[in-house]
Motif scaffolding. Structure first.
Motif, mmCIF file in Angstrom:
data_model
loop_
_atom_site.group_PDB
_atom_site.id
_atom_site.type_symbol
_atom_site.label_atom_id
_atom_site.label_comp_id
_atom_site.label_asym_id
_atom_site.label_seq_id
_atom_site.Cartn_x
_atom_site.Cartn_y
_atom_site.Cartn_z
ATOM 1 N N UNK A 1 43.143 115.518 76.841
ATOM 2 C CA UNK A 1 43.404 114.612 75.732
ATOM 3 C C UNK A 1 44.078 113.322 76.195
ATOM 4 N N UNK A 2 44.753 113.406 77.330
ATOM 5 C CA UNK A 2 45.478 112.232 77.797
ATOM 6 C C UNK A 2 44.556 111.048 78.063
ATOM 7 N N UNK A 3 43.269 111.330 78.249
ATOM 8 C CA UNK A 3 42.373 110.233 78.605
ATOM 9 C C UNK A 3 41.816 109.509 77.384
ATOM 10 N N UNK A 4 42.180 109.933 76.180
ATOM 11 C CA UNK A 4 41.666 109.261 74.991
ATOM 12 C C UNK A 4 42.465 107.991 74.675
ATOM 13 N N UNK A 5 41.764 107.049 74.057
ATOM 14 C CA UNK A 5 42.396 105.818 73.552
ATOM 15 C C UNK A 5 43.181 105.085 74.644
ATOM 16 N N UNK A 6 42.552 104.921 75.800
ATOM 17 C CA UNK A 6 43.206 104.220 76.907
ATOM 18 C C UNK A 6 42.754 102.757 76.937
ATOM 19 N N UNK A 7 43.632 101.896 77.434
ATOM 20 C CA UNK A 7 43.292 100.474 77.594
ATOM 21 C C UNK A 7 43.522 100.047 79.039
ATOM 22 N N UNK A 8 43.339 100.991 79.975
ATOM 23 C CA UNK A 8 43.608 100.676 81.390
ATOM 24 C C UNK A 8 42.778 99.487 81.845
ATOM 25 N N UNK A 9 43.443 98.569 82.538
ATOM 26 C CA UNK A 9 42.753 97.415 83.108
ATOM 27 C C UNK A 9 42.437 96.336 82.085
ATOM 28 N N UNK A 10 42.826 96.536 80.849
ATOM 29 C CA UNK A 10 42.506 95.551 79.806
ATOM 30 C C UNK A 10 43.697 94.631 79.545
ATOM 31 N N UNK A 11 43.380 93.440 79.109
ATOM 32 C CA UNK A 11 44.431 92.508 78.684
ATOM 33 C C UNK A 11 44.419 92.464 77.162
ATOM 34 N N UNK A 12 45.593 92.704 76.579
ATOM 35 C CA UNK A 12 45.712 92.772 75.113
ATOM 36 C C UNK A 12 46.730 91.730 74.650
ATOM 37 N N UNK A 13 46.305 90.858 73.744
ATOM 38 C CA UNK A 13 47.203 89.826 73.213
ATOM 39 C C UNK A 13 47.608 90.211 71.787
ATOM 40 N N UNK A 72 47.943 78.023 74.943
ATOM 41 C CA UNK A 72 48.137 79.456 75.225
ATOM 42 C C UNK A 72 46.865 80.049 75.829
ATOM 43 N N UNK A 73 45.729 79.710 75.246
ATOM 44 C CA UNK A 73 44.475 80.313 75.720
ATOM 45 C C UNK A 73 43.919 79.588 76.941
ATOM 46 N N UNK A 74 44.309 78.319 77.130
ATOM 47 C CA UNK A 74 43.838 77.579 78.307
ATOM 48 C C UNK A 74 44.297 78.272 79.579
ATOM 49 N N UNK A 75 45.430 78.971 79.491
ATOM 50 C CA UNK A 75 45.959 79.632 80.687
ATOM 51 C C UNK A 75 45.382 81.016 80.922
ATOM 52 N N UNK A 76 44.475 81.478 80.087
ATOM 53 C CA UNK A 76 43.958 82.853 80.218
ATOM 54 C C UNK A 76 42.539 82.865 80.774
ATOM 55 N N UNK A 77 42.292 83.781 81.688
ATOM 56 C CA UNK A 77 40.939 83.885 82.241
ATOM 57 C C UNK A 77 40.149 85.020 81.610
ATOM 58 N N UNK A 78 40.869 85.947 81.002
ATOM 59 C CA UNK A 78 40.217 87.169 80.534
ATOM 60 C C UNK A 78 40.994 87.709 79.341
ATOM 61 N N UNK A 79 40.286 88.314 78.403
ATOM 62 C CA UNK A 79 40.956 88.970 77.267
ATOM 63 C C UNK A 79 40.005 90.014 76.691
ATOM 64 N N UNK A 80 40.491 91.230 76.524
ATOM 65 C CA UNK A 80 39.660 92.294 75.957
ATOM 66 C C UNK A 80 40.079 92.680 74.543
ATOM 67 N N UNK A 81 41.372 92.530 74.252
ATOM 68 C CA UNK A 81 41.894 93.016 72.968
ATOM 69 C C UNK A 81 42.745 91.929 72.319
ATOM 70 N N UNK A 82 42.455 91.628 71.056
ATOM 71 C CA UNK A 82 43.290 90.701 70.287
ATOM 72 C C UNK A 82 43.792 91.430 69.044
#
Ligand SMILES: NC(=O)c1ccc[n+]([C@@H]2O[C@H](COP(=O)([O-])OP(=O)(O)OC[C@H]3O[C@@H](n4cnc5c(N)ncnc54)[C@H](O)[C@@H]3O)[C@@H](O)[C@H]2O)c1
Length: 249
Positions: A1-13, A72-82
């Motif tokens: 169950x520990x592997x559910x709902x993971x955001x590993x490696x993601x960038x979240x703002x 704020x966004x000019x400085x970001x190269x990647x985003x997966x979650x807002x």
């Protein structure tokens, strides 16, 4: 169950990430493996929280200021979650709502969400990312003396559906509609409007939700985590209540 709902490696703002539900979301997202970007006007709290969470950063910006949002966004190269969470409240029926306050609520709760989403969108399209918007039961039903607040949260529900319709295969967009949640937002309301009868009004707030208590910020944060995770891959354009049964009654 520990592997559910993971955001590993993601960038979240998370906007409004320094307090209340936003703070809980930053903690929960970080625990799920995300690198968290805390966007807030409250520098002190945002930086203190960033210092506690592995890999987190505080980005100080007012979401109603287009230039600050752009930077704020000019400085970001990647985003997966807002998580468009920042918002403010106001008590009053139409007659009790000065135009200036009405506009202020629209600016933060509606225009702020529009601006952040606009500048985040290219990054989210590139990553096939996810947006969670913070609505409220006030966007779905009438709540006594919340004219401006209900108007803005209704707009959040509408913007969620519209984004899901416009970008159905590129991003996922969902909306969370909580009942009353125990955060500094509620404490500020009690302090401002019911200073001498806090315990009585707190009991009324508890009773307003059939479950008999306020929501906890962590409970809302875990719904935001689910909606942002791969397990919610088929969920888009959804408006999800989390309100102790308020809107079911
Ligand atoms: N607490 C509740 O009962 C409840 C219920 C339903 C929905 N909501 C919604 O949840 C969201 C968060 O509420 P909360 O209770 O955690 O509030 P809170 O007041 O504890 O936190 C809100 C955060 O947003 C930040 N913020 C405000 N204006 C901003 C701006 N212009 N730019 C950047 N940051 C800004 C604040 O500095 C603060 O850190 C809001 O959208 C609110 O409408 C709250």
């Amino acid at each position: 169950m520990d592997s559910l709902f993971r955001l590993d490696g993601k960038i979240a703002l998370v906007t409004g990430g320094a307090s209340g539900i936003g703070e809980a979301a930053c903690r929960v997202f970080a625990a799920a493996g995300a690198q968290v970007l805390i966007v807030d006007i409250d520098r002190e709290r945002a930086e203190a929280l960033a210092g506690e969470l592995d890999g987190a950063r505080a980005l100080i910006a007012d979401i109603t200021d287009e230039e600050q949002v752009r930077q704020t966004f000019a400085g970001l190269e990647r985003l997966e979650v807002l998580f468009n969470n920042a918002g403010i409240g106001l008590v009053g029926n139409l007659e009790e709502t000065p135009a200036e306050d009405f506009r202020r609520l629209l600016r933060v709760n509606v225009e702020g969400l529009y601006l952040v989403t606009k500048y985040a969108l290219p990054l989210l399209k590139a990553s096939r990312g996810s947006i969670v918007n913070m609505g409220s039961v006030a966007g779905l039903i009438g709540v006594k003396r919340r004219f401006a607040y209900c108007a803005t949260k209704g707009a959040v529900v509408a913007m969620t559906r519209q984004l899901a319709v416009d970008y159905p295969t590129e991003i996922r967009v969902n909306c969370i509609c909580p009942g009353t949640v125990d955060t500094p937002f509620v404490e500020a309301y009690l302090e401002k409007y019911h200073r001498h009868e806090k315990a009585k009004v707190r009991a009324e707030l508890n009773a307003r939700q059939p479950i008999g208590r306020l929501g906890r910020p962590e409970e809302i944060a875990h719904l935001a985590l689910y909606l942002s995770s791969a397990e919610a891959g088929f969920v888009t354009g959804s408006v999800v209540t989390i309100d102790g049964g308020w809107t079911a009654a």
